[in-house]
Design an enzyme around this catalytic site. Structure first.
Site, PDB file in Angstrom:
ATOM      1  N   SER A 266       0.873  -1.164   0.149  1.00 46.15           N
ATOM      2  CA  SER A 266      -0.064   0.127  -0.129  1.00 46.15           C
ATOM      3  C   SER A 266       0.849   1.283   0.003  1.00 46.15           C
ATOM      4  O   SER A 266       2.114   0.875   0.167  1.00 46.15           O
ATOM      5  CB  SER A 266      -0.893  -0.015   1.258  1.00 46.15           C
ATOM      6  N   LYS A 267       0.248   2.582  -0.345  1.00 47.20           N
ATOM      7  CA  LYS A 267       0.841   3.569  -0.292  1.00 47.20           C
ATOM      8  C   LYS A 267       1.741   3.957   1.127  1.00 47.20           C
ATOM      9  O   LYS A 267       2.627   4.530   1.082  1.00 47.20           O
ATOM     10  CB  LYS A 267      -0.087   5.057  -0.657  1.00 47.20           C
ATOM     11  N   ARG A 268       0.896   3.471   2.323  1.00 43.96           N
ATOM     12  CA  ARG A 268       1.521   3.630   3.530  1.00 43.96           C
ATOM     13  C   ARG A 268       2.828   2.851   3.568  1.00 43.96           C
ATOM     14  O   ARG A 268       3.856   3.512   4.322  1.00 43.96           O
ATOM     15  CB  ARG A 268       0.402   3.143   4.629  1.00 43.96           C
ATOM     16  N   ASP A 271       5.195   5.075   1.861  1.00 46.19           N
ATOM     17  CA  ASP A 271       5.775   6.485   2.710  1.00 46.19           C
ATOM     18  C   ASP A 271       6.513   6.061   4.092  1.00 46.19           C
ATOM     19  O   ASP A 271       7.284   6.971   4.342  1.00 46.19           O
ATOM     20  CB  ASP A 271       4.247   6.926   3.380  1.00 46.19           C
TER      21      ASP A 271
END
Ligand code: GLU
Length: 516
Positions: A266-268, A271
């Site tokens: 996921s983008k998390r 990040d």
């Protein structure tokens, strides 16, 4: 498989930036199309207007172009089946939904949100595990199966809101042979009466997707695993529409997993890990949130494509570096894995390093010019070329060449203490002082080869083994105990600067020895 020419499509929804999984889907479609001498279509699936994000389509086009994925038919290229944006094909879909209603394979449903909620609650109270609008529940709802034909007609004419639902017949077996997963068999009782046409007149993904794949002559549907649960419904739609004999083959690609292999990427994760999962940088037009891009982080397009191609596929050999042409000739569905592929950014870095090594120095020099300038370093083309030659094989990214070369522009302020303790001794000081004197007297060309000769001759005359003092010499020149070719470093620094650094090290470090 029939003998039609291969036609595949990449069918993204413009709901945001394309994530690595989407890019890989596009890539596999492209590889297969090119290998088979077929066509690659780009179709923009923008029927869900609530999720439409401005800029997303342009982003998709730019990302594909950056990676070298060429589209044969699409919104930009046009083609025999234009338009290639579903919102522009809106009217076409209704016809098919209506046809299914006429043939008794679909029906109008007038249920309001409240009625649907009520049904859900009733079912939940009766402990029905999976609440569905299906062969059983549809009989209690407000639709053209329970209303009289007159009532239905009146409601339609009065402009009342309705959807068209597919009438899934119970007790049908749905089976298809996925090119990656093998036979998939589902019983139709597990499928609900999916909405085909929404109350705003737009088709749902399912209807638009099947109608377009059929009309556009798609032979292979290659897409992410998240669509596998929808595939049986799609097979039924082909059957109901009478298109089963030309139904495309399916290939559902494995998920991309988090770096630790636990769960979907996921983008998390990106990040938190400080790495990109999107091909290009993206700024959310609403929140202003930024997402890193492979391109902006300094990954080369070839390296990125190579990395993504190997997430879920391998050639069955030791080979890891593949040009696009090699990927095209080696790709096969047989070698696409069923299990999810772990997204390992270290591997991407490794690929980038390999591609950087193959890149012509002059290309890197051009890229570095503005980077040096922005770092406030005044340096000419041939000096950059020397630095590229020195550092190219040691970095993963072009931009690292700038940070790794800073020691050339600043004499060491500190010296690696471990190396000082181990290697800085009487003998080293003698060797370095002797070499410094030899340099001062030296009048030839100050080039790596001659510097080495001078050093070796000087050590011979002092009776010191070169191997014993090399690390101390490097320490004096760079402050560190390891690094790229020291002779080239000295050549780049120039005689004067080397002499200065040697003197300074002898003064500062010898003071340290005395203190110890
Ligand atoms: N529009 C769908 C998506 O965004 C396409 C799925 C498919 O390829 O059928 O992924």
């Amino acid at each position: 498989m029939n003998n039609q020419p291969v036609r595949v499509r990449f069918a993204p929804s413009p709901t945001g930036p394309l994530h690595a999984g989407g890019v890989r889907t596009a890539l596999y479609n492209y590889l297969f199309a090119r290998q088979q001498g077929g066509q690659m279509l780009l179709r923009i699936e923008d029927t869900d207007q609530n999720r439409y994000v401005p800029g997303a389509e342009a982003y998709i086009l730019e990302a594909l172009e950056w990676l070298g994925i060429q589209i044969d038919e699409g919104p930009q290229q046009g083609g025999p089946h234009a338009p290639y944006r579903q919102s522009e094909r809106k009217e076409m879909y209704r016809e098919y939904a209506e046809r299914l209603v006429q043939e008794g394979k679909a029906y109008y449903a007038f249920d309001t949100t409240e009625q649907l909620d009520e049904m859900r609650k009733r079912m939940e109270a009766a402990k029905v595990a999976a609440v569905q609008y299906n062969a059983i529940t549809r009989l209690e709802m407000t639709n053209s199966l329970t209303l009289s034909p007159e009532e239905t007609k009146a409601r339609l004419e009065s402009g009342e809101a309705y959807v068209i639902r597919m009438k899934i017949m119970p007790k049908e077996e749905v089976r298809f042979n996925d090119l990656i997963r093998g036979w998939v068999v589902v019983h139709s009782s597990q499928i609900d009466d999916k909405v085909l046409l929404k109350s705003d007149g737009m088709p749902t993904y399912h209807l638009a997707n099947i109608v377009d794949d059929h009309l556009m002559g798609i032979t292979h549907v290659i897409r992410g695993e998240e669509w596998l649960p929808s595939a049986p419904l799609h097979v039924l739609l082909y059957r109901y529409l009478g298109w089963e004999s030309t139904m495309p083959q399916f290939a559902h690609l494995p998920l991309l997993l988090k770096p630790d292999g636990n769960g979907k990427l996921s983008k998390r994760d990106a990040d938190l890990g400080g790495f990109p999962i999107f091909p290009l940088e993206w700024t959310d037009p609403v929140t202003g949130d930024k997402a890193r891009g492979f391109r902006e982080e300094g990954y080369l397009p070839g390296a990125t494509a190579n990395f993504l191609a190997l997430l879920g596929w391998n050639a069955g050999t030791e080979q890891e570096i593949f040009s696009m042409d090699e990927l095209i000739s080696s790709f096969s569905f047989e070698r696409v894995h069923k299990a999810g592929a772990r997204f390992d950014i270290q591997k991407a870095n490794w690929f980038n390093q390999q591609y950087l090594k193959q890149l012509d120095d002059s290309v890197i020099v051009e890229e570095l010019k503005p980077l040096f300038k922005n770092s406030g370093i005044d340096i000419n083309q041939s000096q950059i070329a020397q630095i590229v030659h020195l550092l190219k094989d040691r970095v993963h990214f072009t931009k690292e060449i700038v940070s790794e070369s800073l020691f050339l522009f600043h004499a060491p302020e500190v010296y690696d203490q471990d190396v000082v303790i181990k290697k800085w001794n009487e003998e080293a000081v003698n060797a370095i002082s002797g070499f410094k004197d030899a340099l001062v007297a030296f009048e030839g060309d100050f080039v790596a080869h001659d510097i080495k000769e001078l050093l070796s001759a000087t050590m011979d005359s002092l009776g010191i083994k070169m191997g014993k003092i090399m690390q101390a010499l490097r320490l004096a020149v760079t402050g560190a105990g390891a690094g790229p070719d020291l002779m080239i470093i000295m050549e780049i620094l120039g005689k004067e600067e080397v002499v200065k650094r040697l003197e300074s090290a002898v003064n500062r470090l010898s003071a340290q020895i005395r203190l110890a």
